[in-house]
Design a protein around this motif. Structure first.
Motif, PDB file in Angstrom:
ATOM      1  N   UNK A   1       0.054 -28.463  -6.285  1.00 39.33           N
ATOM      2  CA  UNK A   1      -0.432 -30.354  -5.384  1.00 39.33           C
ATOM      3  C   UNK A   1      -1.780 -29.876  -5.178  1.00 39.33           C
ATOM      4  N   UNK A   2      -2.444 -30.717  -4.996  1.00 34.82           N
ATOM      5  CA  UNK A   2      -3.548 -30.544  -4.572  1.00 34.82           C
ATOM      6  C   UNK A   2      -4.012 -30.662  -2.811  1.00 34.82           C
ATOM      7  N   UNK A   3      -4.968 -31.093  -2.117  1.00 37.47           N
ATOM      8  CA  UNK A   3      -4.393 -30.821  -0.830  1.00 37.47           C
ATOM      9  C   UNK A   3      -4.260 -32.422   0.061  1.00 37.47           C
TER      10      UNK A   3
ATOM     11  N   UNK B   1      -4.830 -43.313 -20.706  1.00 39.97           N
ATOM     12  CA  UNK B   1      -3.830 -43.047 -19.395  1.00 39.97           C
ATOM     13  C   UNK B   1      -4.185 -42.393 -19.156  1.00 39.97           C
ATOM     14  N   UNK B   2      -4.796 -42.604 -16.920  1.00 34.77           N
ATOM     15  CA  UNK B   2      -5.465 -42.465 -16.126  1.00 34.77           C
ATOM     16  C   UNK B   2      -4.457 -40.652 -15.766  1.00 34.77           C
ATOM     17  N   UNK B   3      -5.974 -39.757 -15.837  1.00 35.84           N
ATOM     18  CA  UNK B   3      -5.963 -37.989 -15.937  1.00 35.84           C
ATOM     19  C   UNK B   3      -4.478 -37.801 -14.544  1.00 35.84           C
ATOM     20  N   UNK B   4      -4.267 -38.731 -13.839  1.00 39.16           N
ATOM     21  CA  UNK B   4      -3.480 -38.508 -12.107  1.00 39.16           C
ATOM     22  C   UNK B   4      -2.233 -39.122 -12.726  1.00 39.16           C
ATOM     23  N   UNK B   5      -1.858 -40.132 -13.425  1.00 38.95           N
ATOM     24  CA  UNK B   5      -0.319 -40.285 -14.211  1.00 38.95           C
ATOM     25  C   UNK B   5      -0.568 -38.917 -15.361  1.00 38.95           C
ATOM     26  N   UNK B   6      -0.954 -38.865 -15.946  1.00 34.13           N
ATOM     27  CA  UNK B   6      -0.986 -37.923 -17.010  1.00 34.13           C
ATOM     28  C   UNK B   6      -0.419 -35.915 -16.935  1.00 34.13           C
ATOM     29  N   UNK B   7      -1.022 -36.037 -15.829  1.00 31.17           N
ATOM     30  CA  UNK B   7      -0.905 -34.605 -15.136  1.00 31.17           C
ATOM     31  C   UNK B   7       1.237 -34.749 -14.212  1.00 31.17           C
TER      32      UNK B   7
ATOM     33  N   UNK C   1      -8.882 -32.222  -9.464  1.00 36.36           N
ATOM     34  CA  UNK C   1      -9.519 -32.133 -10.623  1.00 36.36           C
ATOM     35  C   UNK C   1      -8.569 -32.521 -11.699  1.00 36.36           C
ATOM     36  N   UNK C   2      -7.939 -33.150 -11.789  1.00 32.50           N
ATOM     37  CA  UNK C   2      -6.298 -33.848 -12.918  1.00 32.50           C
ATOM     38  C   UNK C   2      -6.959 -33.244 -14.439  1.00 32.50           C
TER      39      UNK C   2
END
Length: 408
Positions: free
Chosen positions: A144-146, A66-72, A112-113
């Motif tokens: 949250x990121x920028x 699973x992509x790290x963005x979705x995992x976060x 950096x997810x």
């Protein structure tokens, strides 16, 4: 305002009864004149329905990568659930409260997810609620990121959230609540007479945390230390005073003592590591070879530890689970690594170690008497590390705890 950060771990919010105990701790803070900001972790641990690991196992059972963005995004849900239930608990006891996610609380990170670092905290919204007398509950472990992407802070992220908020809000103290009464001289599951430490310095607890003590994440300590904000490690389930973490050296009395008399603060251990040794040939470009070795490990995302670089050899350790990967990389590079699997790193930690003769002698004597072989050693101003075989880890910890008289 006398702001107090109160962070509660997963075991502290795991059941309705325990959440009521959390609410009592919050109520006590209010009665003492503090304005509390509550940071919560996800409910429970692996196997519990709302634990972070449970969510991860759910999606990885469908697709392992699973992509790290979705995992976060997924991992942030555990703290949101926990926070919403905690707000409901506080409101049921008559406390006006509100839930803010990490992003809503102003925690801005890099992108950096999975291992995001906090760049800054913008606490304006928190302060607006506090000035109105509202108890703010913040979801730990996330920001949250920028660009507005939800991120998580990695292992110990809720501790990091608490410290970052403490610094940004100029809190009087940061209380880390867990299921133990404080920081102990060793793991009580290994050493029966392990004692609770009344006070430790930031340096000592950072070293203990890095070397395996799991009561608080070292990054959280480093953040609090920047503004000299006291950390207190306490139990949700007792009234024990816990352990105070500050810049003050233990055993000092104002105007009298110059240095404390506590030589060793505690014993930590890290199991499940593998030692890798590479012999350097006389004809080889030693420095070039050493550079290639560690660059290869970095490119393969293999974390190395306990590094000893000498003209004739290179020694380092990796986690057992990546030992085969590390060995394969080295073999493909033409090396013949000597590998010892199933090791453990045992550390003695104390701000009083620096410049004191005889500490290493006592350590070696203790392990020799216990029949424990030292495979590798290193030291710093506050820590001495030894590598032993894992079957000797418990004996080593017990022997050192006894030799340095850390028990009752």
């Amino acid at each position: 305002m006398r702001i107090l950060i109160q962070k509660f771990g997963g075991t502290s919010v795991a059941t309705a009864e325990r959440r009521k105990q959390v609410a009592v701790k919050v109520s006590e803070a209010v009665s003492e004149g503090y304005v509390p900001v509550v940071v919560v972790s996800a409910i429970g641990r692996a196997g519990d329905p709302y634990a972070t690991d449970t969510f991860l196992n759910l999606v990885r059972g469908v697709y392992p990568d699973v992509p790290r963005r979705e995992l976060d995004l997924l991992m942030s849900c555990g703290e949101i659930i926990s926070g919403a239930v905690m707000v409901s608990t506080l409101q049921s006891m008559g406390f006006e409260s509100v839930l803010l996610t990490g992003g809503q609380a102003g925690i801005i990170t890099n992108d950096n997810f999975g291992e995001a670092r906090i760049i800054r905290v913008e606490p304006k919204k928190i302060l607006e609620y506090l000035e109105r007398g509202v108890i703010v509950v913040v979801t730990g472990f996330q920001g949250v990121s920028e660009g507005g992407q939800v991120t998580t802070l990695g292992r110990g992220g809720s501790d990091t959230t608490a410290s970052a908020l403490g610094v940004a809000l100029e809190a009087e103290a940061i209380d880390i609540y867990t299921d133990v009464d404080g920081i102990m001289t060793a793991d009580p599951r290994i050493v029966e007479d392990a004692q609770i430490l009344d006070t430790v310095t930031y340096t000592e607890i950072t070293q203990l945390a890095h070397e395996g003590a799991k009561v608080i994440h070292p990054r959280a300590v480093e953040i609090a230390m920047q503004r000299n904000i006291p950390l207190r490690i306490k139990s949700t389930f007792s009234d024990a005073p816990g352990t105070l973490v500050s810049s003050l050296q233990p055993d000092m009395s104002a105007g009298t003592d110059i240095t404390g008399d506590r030589l060793i603060t505690g014993i930590a251990h890290t199991p499940n590591v593998t030692q890798i040794k590479l012999a350097m040939q006389d004809s080889e470009d030693v420095r070039g070879v050493q550079k290639k070795i560690f660059k290869a490990m970095a490119l393969a995302e293999v974390s190395v530890d306990f590094i000893s670089v000498q003209p004739e050899s290179v020694l380092y350790t990796v986690r057992d689970e990546v030992a085969d990967k590390a060995a394969e990389i080295l073999q493909n590079m033409g090396f013949k690594p000597s590998i010892i699997r199933g090791c453990a790193k045992v550390s003695i930690v104390g701000a009083g170690i620096a410049g004191v003769p005889g500490v290493m002698a006592k350590l070696v004597e203790a392990l020799s008497e216990a029949g424990v072989d030292i495979l590798q050693s290193a030291d710093s101003h506050a820590t001495i590390w030894v590598l032993v075989r894992q079957e000797n880890m418990v004996s080593a910890v017990q022997a050192l705890h006894k030799k340095f008289r850390l028990g009752a």
